[in-house]
Design an enzyme around this catalytic site. Structure first.
Site, PDB file in Angstrom:
ATOM      1  N   VAL A  38      -1.093   7.806   6.861  1.00 20.38           N
ATOM      2  CA  VAL A  38      -0.899   7.543   5.429  1.00 20.38           C
ATOM      3  C   VAL A  38      -1.488   8.631   4.542  1.00 20.38           C
ATOM      4  O   VAL A  38      -1.233   8.653   3.333  1.00 20.38           O
ATOM      5  CB  VAL A  38      -1.493   6.177   5.018  1.00 20.38           C
ATOM      6  CG1 VAL A  38      -0.744   5.045   5.688  1.00 20.38           C
ATOM      7  CG2 VAL A  38      -2.990   6.099   5.307  1.00 20.38           C
TER       8      VAL A  38
ATOM      9  N   THR B 225     -11.400  -9.345  12.535  1.00 19.54           N
ATOM     10  CA  THR B 225     -10.406  -8.328  12.896  1.00 19.54           C
ATOM     11  C   THR B 225     -11.091  -7.240  13.724  1.00 19.54           C
ATOM     12  O   THR B 225     -12.322  -7.165  13.766  1.00 19.54           O
ATOM     13  CB  THR B 225      -9.778  -7.668  11.651  1.00 19.54           C
ATOM     14  OG1 THR B 225     -10.768  -6.854  10.996  1.00 19.54           O
ATOM     15  CG2 THR B 225      -9.244  -8.707  10.670  1.00 19.54           C
TER      16      THR B 225
ATOM     17  N   TYR C 290     -17.498   3.046   1.362  1.00 21.25           N
ATOM     18  CA  TYR C 290     -16.428   2.060   1.487  1.00 21.25           C
ATOM     19  C   TYR C 290     -16.228   1.309   0.172  1.00 21.25           C
ATOM     20  O   TYR C 290     -15.102   1.123  -0.293  1.00 21.25           O
ATOM     21  CB  TYR C 290     -16.779   1.094   2.612  1.00 21.25           C
ATOM     22  CG  TYR C 290     -15.719   0.072   2.932  1.00 21.25           C
ATOM     23  CD1 TYR C 290     -14.538   0.433   3.573  1.00 21.25           C
ATOM     24  CD2 TYR C 290     -15.911  -1.274   2.607  1.00 21.25           C
ATOM     25  CE1 TYR C 290     -13.571  -0.516   3.882  1.00 21.25           C
ATOM     26  CE2 TYR C 290     -14.958  -2.228   2.908  1.00 21.25           C
ATOM     27  CZ  TYR C 290     -13.786  -1.849   3.548  1.00 21.25           C
ATOM     28  OH  TYR C 290     -12.832  -2.784   3.848  1.00 21.25           O
TER      29      TYR C 290
END
Length: 269
Positions: A65, A194, A157
């Site tokens: 991306v 996840t 982040y």
């Protein structure tokens, strides 16, 4: 209710695992033709194979991306395959934790920013023209609870995910000013079970370690509902924003975090 996105064309980045895979699978079950992109050329096709095995429509495209030329190719491919784009879920992202921001390398800062922020920018830049050409749609940008509040060890982040949140609002207003029929919103997961947790070292383990964090144990302490969320629960929120049920929703954030953003609780039972 079924068929909530019947006949729509969706593009999901970072769709090979975790939240991205759950989103792709749910959108396909609800009637969309889904284009799944990821750098993972093993798990990406497996996700698509699972979708098509159940009689739904999906295609896998390899994509970094952060590459603008590849974005142009992916959108051109979507147009050739489907002639339109109705839903963009810009989900690809990484998390890099450090004991202190003073120990974060510039290369890690730039890598995280390139994927989490530049990748989102490129997704919108290249998807918007096709969406506008075919009458509008829904753009859903994956942010985080870390885009709403700070977290020690995750300053980089937080910076990227906070940027995604305000980017979504700005583009939502831009689209509204053009009356182009495109809605733009951000989604803010909390502690979700996840694979990303296996890639983020904790402060206590120190620099250079990569022992996995147990999201369920962390959630028992930090989440008012007392458990980690599941990727499917985030996907349900994305489905809502992608569907016509959210036709009056733009420029806002959907927080799915088990109550963390609201505050803490004292257990009474």
């Amino acid at each position: 209710m079924t068929g909530q996105v019947e006949g729509k064309i969706a593009l999901v980045t970072g769709g090979a695992s975790g939240i991205g895979a759950a989103v792709a699978e749910l959108l396909a079950r609800e009637g969309a033709s889904v284009v799944v992109t990821d750098i993972d050329e093993l798990r990406g096709p497996e996700v698509v194979a699972g979708i098509t095995a159940h009689g739904h429509r999906a295609t896998f495209l390899h994509q970094d991306v952060t590459s603008e030329p590849r974005w142009a190719e992916v959108i051109a491919k979507v147009e050739r395959l489907h002639g339109r784009l109705d839903i963009l879920v810009s989900n690809a992202g990484i998390g890099i934790a450090v004991p202190s921001i003073t120990e974060m390398s510039l290369s890690d800062w730039r890598r995280q920013t390139a994927i989490n922020l530049d990748g989102v920018f490129l997704s919108v830049k290249h998807s918007l023209p096709l969406m506008r050409k075919t009458g509008g749609g829904s753009i859903i940008l994956m942010s985080s609870l870390a885009g709403l509040r700070g977290a020690a060890g995750l300053a980089g982040y937080c910076a990227t995910k906070g940027g995604v949140r305000l980017f979504a609002k700005a583009v939502a207003l831009e689209c509204a000013s053009f009356s182009d029929g495109i809605r733009v919103n951000s989604v803010h997961p909390g502690i979700i079970e996840t694979p990303i947790w296996g890639k983020i070292p904790t402060e206590a383990e120190g620099r250079g370690q990569n022992a996995p964090i147990d999201p369920e144990e962390r959630a028992k302490v930090a989440v008012p509902l007392g458990r980690a969320g599941q990727a499917e629960e985030i996907a349900a929120g994305v489905l809502y924003l992608a569907s016509d049920a959210a036709r009056y929703v733009t420029g806002t954030e959907l927080v799915i975090d088990g109550g963390m953003y609201a505050g803490g609780v004292v257990r009474r039972g």
